[in-house]
Design a protein around this motif. Structure first.
Motif, PDB file in Angstrom:
ATOM      1  N   ASP A  24       0.839  -1.194   0.000  1.00  0.00           N
ATOM      2  CA  ASP A  24       0.000   0.000   0.000  1.00  0.00           C
ATOM      3  C   ASP A  24       0.878   1.249   0.000  1.00  0.00           C
ATOM      4  OD1 ASP A  24      -2.741   1.339   0.518  1.00  0.00           O
ATOM      5  OD2 ASP A  24      -1.434   2.164   2.084  1.00  0.00           O
ATOM      6  N   ARG A  25       0.651   2.118  -0.956  1.00  0.00           N
ATOM      7  CA  ARG A  25       1.522   3.278  -1.152  1.00  0.00           C
ATOM      8  C   ARG A  25       1.566   4.175   0.082  1.00  0.00           C
ATOM      9  NH1 ARG A  25       3.866   5.558  -5.422  1.00  0.00           N
ATOM     10  NH2 ARG A  25       4.345   7.777  -5.342  1.00  0.00           N
ATOM     11  N   GLU A  26       0.432   4.468   0.652  1.00  0.00           N
ATOM     12  CA  GLU A  26       0.408   5.369   1.804  1.00  0.00           C
ATOM     13  C   GLU A  26       1.125   4.761   2.996  1.00  0.00           C
ATOM     14  OE1 GLU A  26      -0.480   8.527   1.744  1.00  0.00           O
ATOM     15  OE2 GLU A  26      -0.774   8.162  -0.397  1.00  0.00           O
ATOM     16  N   ALA A  27       0.990   3.465   3.190  1.00  0.00           N
ATOM     17  CA  ALA A  27       1.700   2.803   4.290  1.00  0.00           C
ATOM     18  C   ALA A  27       3.209   2.876   4.081  1.00  0.00           C
ATOM     19  CB  ALA A  27       1.240   1.349   4.399  1.00  0.00           C
ATOM     20  N   ILE A  28       3.653   2.700   2.846  1.00  0.00           N
ATOM     21  CA  ILE A  28       5.084   2.784   2.551  1.00  0.00           C
ATOM     22  C   ILE A  28       5.600   4.203   2.788  1.00  0.00           C
ATOM     23  CG2 ILE A  28       6.789   2.622   0.692  1.00  0.00           C
ATOM     24  CD1 ILE A  28       5.067   0.340  -0.476  1.00  0.00           C
ATOM     25  N   LEU A  29       4.839   5.198   2.342  1.00  0.00           N
ATOM     26  CA  LEU A  29       5.273   6.582   2.531  1.00  0.00           C
ATOM     27  C   LEU A  29       5.344   6.951   4.008  1.00  0.00           C
ATOM     28  CD1 LEU A  29       3.342   8.416  -0.342  1.00  0.00           C
ATOM     29  CD2 LEU A  29       5.723   7.613  -0.325  1.00  0.00           C
ATOM     30  N   ARG A  30       4.477   6.375   4.827  1.00  0.00           N
ATOM     31  CA  ARG A  30       4.544   6.653   6.266  1.00  0.00           C
ATOM     32  C   ARG A  30       5.845   6.140   6.862  1.00  0.00           C
ATOM     33  NH1 ARG A  30      -1.080   5.533   6.114  1.00  0.00           N
ATOM     34  NH2 ARG A  30      -0.748   3.349   6.721  1.00  0.00           N
ATOM     35  N   ILE A  31       6.309   4.993   6.395  1.00  0.00           N
ATOM     36  CA  ILE A  31       7.590   4.481   6.879  1.00  0.00           C
ATOM     37  C   ILE A  31       8.722   5.396   6.431  1.00  0.00           C
ATOM     38  CG2 ILE A  31       9.210   2.546   6.814  1.00  0.00           C
ATOM     39  CD1 ILE A  31       6.772   0.703   6.439  1.00  0.00           C
ATOM     40  N   LEU A  32       8.687   5.840   5.172  1.00  0.00           N
ATOM     41  CA  LEU A  32       9.713   6.769   4.698  1.00  0.00           C
ATOM     42  C   LEU A  32       9.713   8.047   5.525  1.00  0.00           C
ATOM     43  CD1 LEU A  32       9.423   6.468   0.806  1.00  0.00           C
ATOM     44  CD2 LEU A  32      11.141   5.437   2.309  1.00  0.00           C
ATOM     45  N   ASP A  33       8.541   8.535   5.876  1.00  0.00           N
ATOM     46  CA  ASP A  33       8.463   9.774   6.651  1.00  0.00           C
ATOM     47  C   ASP A  33       8.990   9.584   8.067  1.00  0.00           C
ATOM     48  OD1 ASP A  33       7.406  11.056   4.473  1.00  0.00           O
ATOM     49  OD2 ASP A  33       5.318  10.936   5.157  1.00  0.00           O
ATOM     50  N   ALA A  34       8.883   8.376   8.600  1.00  0.00           N
ATOM     51  CA  ALA A  34       9.361   8.118   9.954  1.00  0.00           C
ATOM     52  C   ALA A  34      10.865   7.899   9.998  1.00  0.00           C
ATOM     53  CB  ALA A  34       8.645   6.897  10.541  1.00  0.00           C
ATOM     54  N   GLY A  35      11.458   7.448   8.890  1.00  0.00           N
ATOM     55  CA  GLY A  35      12.882   7.156   8.875  1.00  0.00           C
ATOM     56  C   GLY A  35      13.732   8.402   8.727  1.00  0.00           C
ATOM     57  N   TYR A 104      10.495  -4.771  12.979  1.00  0.00           N
ATOM     58  CA  TYR A 104      11.043  -3.729  12.116  1.00  0.00           C
ATOM     59  C   TYR A 104       9.999  -3.252  11.128  1.00  0.00           C
ATOM     60  CZ  TYR A 104      11.291  -7.832   9.133  1.00  0.00           C
ATOM     61  OH  TYR A 104      10.967  -8.963   8.443  1.00  0.00           O
ATOM     62  N   ARG A 105      10.304  -2.103  10.524  1.00  0.00           N
ATOM     63  CA  ARG A 105       9.592  -1.585   9.358  1.00  0.00           C
ATOM     64  C   ARG A 105      10.649  -1.236   8.324  1.00  0.00           C
ATOM     65  NH1 ARG A 105       7.285   3.363  12.266  1.00  0.00           N
ATOM     66  NH2 ARG A 105       8.855   2.714  13.811  1.00  0.00           N
ATOM     67  N   GLY A 106      10.577  -1.822   7.166  1.00  0.00           N
ATOM     68  CA  GLY A 106      11.593  -1.580   6.146  1.00  0.00           C
ATOM     69  C   GLY A 106      10.975  -1.344   4.780  1.00  0.00           C
ATOM     70  N   VAL A 107      11.601  -0.472   4.010  1.00  0.00           N
ATOM     71  CA  VAL A 107      11.152  -0.150   2.655  1.00  0.00           C
ATOM     72  C   VAL A 107      12.296  -0.390   1.678  1.00  0.00           C
ATOM     73  CG1 VAL A 107      10.453   1.733   1.101  1.00  0.00           C
ATOM     74  CG2 VAL A 107       9.406   1.525   3.368  1.00  0.00           C
ATOM     75  N   VAL A 108      11.971  -0.946   0.529  1.00  0.00           N
ATOM     76  CA  VAL A 108      12.922  -1.093  -0.580  1.00  0.00           C
ATOM     77  C   VAL A 108      12.364  -0.336  -1.784  1.00  0.00           C
ATOM     78  CG1 VAL A 108      13.950  -2.695  -2.237  1.00  0.00           C
ATOM     79  CG2 VAL A 108      13.826  -3.307   0.189  1.00  0.00           C
ATOM     80  N   ILE A 109      13.202   0.505  -2.373  1.00  0.00           N
ATOM     81  CA  ILE A 109      12.840   1.265  -3.577  1.00  0.00           C
ATOM     82  C   ILE A 109      13.864   0.945  -4.654  1.00  0.00           C
ATOM     83  CG2 ILE A 109      12.466   3.567  -4.563  1.00  0.00           C
ATOM     84  CD1 ILE A 109      12.132   4.513  -1.586  1.00  0.00           C
ATOM     85  N   ARG A 110      13.383   0.623  -5.854  1.00  0.00           N
ATOM     86  CA  ARG A 110      14.272   0.369  -6.977  1.00  0.00           C
ATOM     87  C   ARG A 110      13.863   1.261  -8.139  1.00  0.00           C
ATOM     88  NH1 ARG A 110      15.460  -5.990  -7.621  1.00  0.00           N
ATOM     89  NH2 ARG A 110      17.167  -5.080  -8.826  1.00  0.00           N
ATOM     90  N   GLY A 111      14.854   1.733  -8.881  1.00  0.00           N
ATOM     91  CA  GLY A 111      14.541   2.572 -10.028  1.00  0.00           C
ATOM     92  C   GLY A 111      15.790   3.211 -10.594  1.00  0.00           C
ATOM     93  N   PRO A 157      12.453   7.547  -8.755  1.00  0.00           N
ATOM     94  CA  PRO A 157      10.986   7.532  -8.793  1.00  0.00           C
ATOM     95  C   PRO A 157      10.397   6.636  -7.707  1.00  0.00           C
ATOM     96  CG  PRO A 157      11.889   6.255 -10.604  1.00  0.00           C
ATOM     97  CD  PRO A 157      13.045   6.953  -9.969  1.00  0.00           C
ATOM     98  N   LEU A 158       9.349   7.123  -7.057  1.00  0.00           N
ATOM     99  CA  LEU A 158       8.658   6.337  -6.030  1.00  0.00           C
ATOM    100  C   LEU A 158       7.575   5.494  -6.703  1.00  0.00           C
ATOM    101  CD1 LEU A 158       8.417   8.950  -3.147  1.00  0.00           C
ATOM    102  CD2 LEU A 158       9.883   6.920  -3.261  1.00  0.00           C
ATOM    103  N   VAL A 159       8.037   4.519  -7.486  1.00  0.00           N
ATOM    104  CA  VAL A 159       7.128   3.647  -8.229  1.00  0.00           C
ATOM    105  C   VAL A 159       7.338   2.196  -7.793  1.00  0.00           C
ATOM    106  CG1 VAL A 159       6.450   2.804 -10.499  1.00  0.00           C
ATOM    107  CG2 VAL A 159       7.029   5.225 -10.183  1.00  0.00           C
ATOM    108  N   GLU A 160       8.538   1.669  -8.038  1.00  0.00           N
ATOM    109  CA  GLU A 160       8.844   0.296  -7.652  1.00  0.00           C
ATOM    110  C   GLU A 160       9.293   0.277  -6.196  1.00  0.00           C
ATOM    111  OE1 GLU A 160      10.647  -2.487 -10.795  1.00  0.00           O
ATOM    112  OE2 GLU A 160      11.453  -0.520 -11.295  1.00  0.00           O
ATOM    113  N   MET A 161       8.382  -0.001  -5.313  1.00  0.00           N
ATOM    114  CA  MET A 161       8.722  -0.009  -3.894  1.00  0.00           C
ATOM    115  C   MET A 161       7.805  -0.953  -3.134  1.00  0.00           C
ATOM    116  SD  MET A 161       7.480   3.808  -2.783  1.00  0.00           S
ATOM    117  CE  MET A 161       5.782   4.355  -3.019  1.00  0.00           C
ATOM    118  N   SER A 162       8.334  -1.487  -2.057  1.00  0.00           N
ATOM    119  CA  SER A 162       7.557  -2.358  -1.194  1.00  0.00           C
ATOM    120  C   SER A 162       8.086  -2.213   0.227  1.00  0.00           C
ATOM    121  CB  SER A 162       7.648  -3.819  -1.644  1.00  0.00           C
ATOM    122  OG  SER A 162       8.987  -4.288  -1.578  1.00  0.00           O
ATOM    123  N   ALA A 163       7.282  -2.646   1.170  1.00  0.00           N
ATOM    124  CA  ALA A 163       7.689  -2.618   2.572  1.00  0.00           C
ATOM    125  C   ALA A 163       7.530  -4.008   3.163  1.00  0.00           C
ATOM    126  CB  ALA A 163       6.851  -1.609   3.358  1.00  0.00           C
TER     127      ALA A 163
END
Length: 219
Positions: A24-35, A104-111, A157-163
């Protein structure tokens, strides 16, 4: 955890621990905002390298910055990169060390990274990165044009990402549940403390409100 949302690509689909995947995009962005720190992986002519970096974002782009001589950023431009952000929320203690883990909460972004050339976007990106770490852009001395020119910005780009998110207790073997060994988890809480003024700060300069407001805030 699990999610009914599909990943943007197979490259960011979780295969091991898929029940902990979050697309879920919003859930991933929340993790980015917390890090606070992103680890950025790039293949350079001298081999792969991973470095920690500050970051900021819009809804579409993750921004990274460094010196114009930064070898990692220069190698990233026009190439595929991998960016990870991780928050450790606790240690997990199993009845057997095999089942020890972490929450943990982790995000991976590729691009493919691009260099930010537009002056307005460049300045906006620097502001976003700076304020993501410490919100003082409006209260500190404004960076000079020379300082701006010395700083390179790349955008991913915040396109290919998962948490991936883990919470709660260990997953022990059923035969161990009635045994004599302790199991559980130990939360880790990261929070900002009271600001400490610089030793060379002149008297009478107050703590900016945005800095004072950080005290007691948790990741």
């Amino acid at each position: 955890m699990g999610t009914s949302v599909e990943p943007a690509s197979d490259r960011v689909r979780l295969r091991r621990g898929a029940n902990r995947a979050e697309y879920d995009r919003e859930a991933i962005l929340r993790i980015l905002d917390a890090g606070l720190v992103a680890h950025v992986g790039v293949a350079t002519p001298d081999g792969p390298i991973v470095l920690p970096m500050a970051y900021g974002r819009t809804d579409e782009w993750l921004y990274l910055h460094g010196s114009v001589a930064n070898a990692l950023l220069r190698a990233a431009v026009g190439n595929d990169v991998c960016v990870t952000v991780t928050l450790v929320d606790g240690i997990v203690v199993g009845r057997c060390p095999f089942h020890n883990s972490m929450n943990y909460r982790g995000v991976v972004i590729r691009g493919v990274a691009r260099r930010v050339e537009d002056p307005d976007e460049h300045r906006l990106a620097l502001r976003l990165i700076s304020d993501h770490v410490v919100p003082t852009w409006d209260t500190a001395r404004e960076p000079t044009p020379t300082e701006i020119r010395k700083t390179m910005v790349v955008a991913v780009p915040l396109v290919e990402m998962s948490a991936k998110v883990r919470q709660g207790d260990p997953v022990d073997e059923p035969e161990d549940l009635d045994g004599p060994h302790w199991a559980g988890h130990v939360p880790i809480r990261s929070e900002w403390c009271e600001p400490v003024p610089s030793a060379d700060l002149r008297d009478g300069i107050p703590v900016p409100g945005a800095i004072a407001a950080l005290a007691g805030r948790r990741l």
